[in-house]
Design an enzyme around this catalytic site. Structure first.
Site, PDB file in Angstrom:
ATOM      1  CE  LYS A 279      -4.347   0.282   2.253  1.00  0.00           C
ATOM      2  NZ  LYS A 279      -5.209   0.276   3.504  1.00  0.00           N
ATOM      3  CD  GLU A 364     -19.970  -3.445   8.354  1.00  0.00           C
ATOM      4  OE1 GLU A 364     -19.084  -2.680   8.076  1.00  0.00           O
ATOM      5  OE2 GLU A 364     -20.164  -4.704   8.276  1.00  0.00           O
ATOM      6  NE  ARG A 392     -20.815  -4.079   4.830  1.00  0.00           N
ATOM      7  CZ  ARG A 392     -20.698  -4.561   4.298  1.00  0.00           C
ATOM      8  NH1 ARG A 392     -21.173  -4.167   2.811  1.00  0.00           N
ATOM      9  NH2 ARG A 392     -19.749  -5.447   3.932  1.00  0.00           N
TER      10      ARG A 392
END
Length: 627
Positions: A279, A364, A392
């Site tokens: 990253k 979630e 969600r």
């Protein structure tokens, strides 16, 4: 070379040797453009070579390239003809920061929430087979998104159905399994070769033909092979789920990526390719802190200094600091977050109380039920979650928290418009989907002090679930109160006394109502302004007083108008048989796209000028003419 790339087929005219300098051009382009617009920098810097390899080998849009979430799709946008649109990235009426089907035929799947790509890939592979087509389907998912439960549901189904498709894991945080060197590379090649399965089948058939002991030997050989697989093949888990595993592969080595794609393409079934990337690659500041540079604001390229507006603290920061204070006096408080400790303002809390800070990953549903169980066992869980991500976990909120009336606190961040992240992230639906749930208490503050008071209210409340929602903006800059008192449940506050028209405003809309009142005062119009800080329960006594005083009612909310706060007020008066003139201002029935929060409010009419105009329309004709 970048100037020569207008669509993916232009890429195929280049040699593999051209790819490395092209990758560096793309990185420079991204660093320069995002320094002005902001955006998801580190994830896109890490996926340059992988995206180049995908478009070099596959034929988009006939082959379906599905990006999970979409915040790693900037390179894909560059290669598919949108390079010249990057100055408008995430701006009003500009290029979306996520995949957008209306932007390009190459954008085959839209998603701003994670963990959907594998299910989408399965659906597209099924549709391909139903329709007799032969295109390839490729899902690109990150290691973070792979923690989502939906991804595991899809892996299970794909492995069972054995459809031909590819899952590419872009692993930019940690290696799932170590590279085991030459043996690993050898196995990776022969397992995809045409001769491997044939040899395996011939050996098994030969063993079974041996009289008396053939079946036993075959089963023993199979058990031995399965046992050795865990030592020799890093992706044994995915193999057990029914995938052919390749990897780990260097995600910055285009030749190796292309070779892997060729080998994987020979497999007539689902393939799992594990790619390792870094990253922030190519930009020192992003490499050093990829989390801070995940979603960056505008910045200075040389120093890496973020350019941020100076002002009052964000509500998120107020929440994080106050939670630390509350936790110091209540050991039952535990913070739960679904992979957003930084975005939810919990990093300082994690440093102070590491054992009472739980990041469950992108999960979630799991987070909500964990909170329910914690509450049942006597803890005070605080579920810190963005409004858009709470969607969600709706079944768990209904079934596991509200139904048994468990004392879970919801800290709902990014409530209202969210700006550049746009339609997939707008926090405008939680009022409508929470206020209809039995046992739920729902609040929203007008300023920082009121948020602190609501947090104390929630900490002292023990009669069931309670939520406070707050926006993605800076606070109003009020002086912090030294003594923070709880707010009696279901009570509103009169901010300004006025005549004829009462404005019932929620959260930041209180300030908007006051601005409108200032515009109307020179016209001799005096607004009555109420801070409707409890969305549920409503302040029924005040509503009845307003009806008795023959006020007309105007409700203001930065939330969906259908089923929202204004609807609750209308329902109350209808239930009591009271006929009042009621107008509701909120977010209309369509998805509001990206831009600044100011522009989004202007689009839907939530401005002081529009509120003042609406008030004048509500006045009697004679009064309106004088104004």
């Amino acid at each position: 070379m970048l100037e020569r790339i207008q669509e993916p087929k232009d890429l195929k005219a280049l040699s593999i040797e051209d790819m490395e300098p092209l990758a560096e051009e793309i990185r420079r382009f991204l660093i320069e453009k995002l320094s002005v617009t902001g955006g998801h920098l580190s994830s896109n810097l890490g996926i340059v070579e992988l995206t180049l390899a995908l478009h070099y080998y596959f034929n988009s849009p006939d082959d379906k390239l599905i990006f999970d979430v979409g915040h790693q799709s900037y390179v894909h946008k560059i290669l598919t003809g949108r390079k010249d649109q990057f100055d408008s990235l995430r701006k009003y009426h500009g290029m979306c920061g996520f995949i957008k089907r209306s932007e390009s035929e190459h954008d085959v799947w839209e998603a701003g929430h994670s963990s959907t790509s594998l299910s989408a890939a399965m659906g597209m592979a099924m549709a391909r087979d139903f329709q007799g087509r032969t295109n390839q389907v490729v899902a690109l998912i990150g290691d973070g998104a792979l923690t989502g439960g939906m991804a595991f549901e899809a892996l299970n189904h794909i492995g069972h159905e054995q459809k031909k498709l590819m899952v590419i894991l872009n692993d930019n945080e940690m290696s799932i399994a170590p590279n085991v060197g030459a043996m690993h590379n050898y196995l990776m090649k022969i397992r995809a070769g045409r001769h491997y399965k044939k040899a395996k089948e011939e050996i098994e058939a030969l063993l079974k033909r041996i009289p008396a002991v053939g079946e036993t030997l075959a089963k023993t050989a199979e058990r031995f092979k399965d046992g050795m697989k865990y030592f020799l093949i890093p992706g044994a888990l995915f193999e057990e789920l029914g995938f052919t595993y390749f990897g780990p592969v260097d995600g910055h080595n285009i030749s190796q990526l292309l070779d892997t794609f060729r080998q994987a393409d020979k497999v007539n079934g689902p393939v799992f390719i594990h790619v390792l990337t870094r990253k922030g690659k190519g930009y020192t500041h992003a490499e050093a802190d990829s989390h801070a540079w995940h979603g960056a604001s505008a910045y200075k390229i040389e120093s890496g200094q973020m350019i941020k507006a100076v002002g009052a603290p964000m509500y998120t920061e107020v929440f994080g600091n106050m939670l630390i204070e509350l936790a110091a006096h209540d050991e039952r408080i535990v913070a739960i977050t679904p992979a957003m400790p930084g975005g939810s303002g919990l990093m300082k809390f994690a440093e102070r109380y590491p054992k009472r800070m739980v990041d469950v990953g992108i999960a979630e549903q799991h987070a909500a039920t964990v909170c329910a169980a914690l509450a049942q066992e006597g803890m005070k869980p605080v579920f810190a979650v963005y409004s858009t991500f709470l969607q969600r976990a709706y079944d768990q909120v209904v079934h596991d928290i509200c139904r048994p009336k468990l004392n879970v606190t919801f800290a709902i961040d990014r409530a209202g418009f969210v700006g550049p992240d746009g339609e997939t992230h707008q926090g405008v639906y939680d009022i409508a989907f929470l206020r209809n749930l039995p046992n739920m208490v729902l609040m929203m503050p007008k300023d920082e002090n009121e948020l602190r008071r609501m947090m104390v209210t929630a900490q002292q409340y023990d009669a069931g679930p309670i939520a406070y929602r707050y926006p993605r903006v800076n606070g109003t800059g009020v002086k912090p109160e030294e003594i923070i008192e709880p707010i009696p449940i279901g009570t509103w506050e009169t901010v300004r006394e006025g005549e004829r028209i009462a404005v019932l405003a929620v959260g930041p809309m209180v300030q908007l109502a006051e601005e409108a009142a200032d515009l109307l005062r020179p016209l001799g119009i005096s607004l009555h302004i109420v801070n409707a800080r409890f969305i549920k329960p409503l302040d029924e006594e005040m509503l009845l007083r307003l009806a008795k005083g023959r006020y007309q009612i105007l409700t203001l909310e930065e939330g969906a108008r259908l089923g929202g706060f204004g609807s609750a007020v209308q329902e109350f008066y209808a239930d009591h048989g009271l006929t009042l003139s009621i107008k509701c201002m909120g977010v209309p029935d369509y998805f509001v796209e990206h831009g600044s929060i100011k522009e989004q409010r202007q689009e839907v009419g939530l401005t002081a000028e529009n509120v003042a105009a609406q008030v004048q329309q509500m006045l009697p004709r004679s009064k309106r003419q004088r104004a």
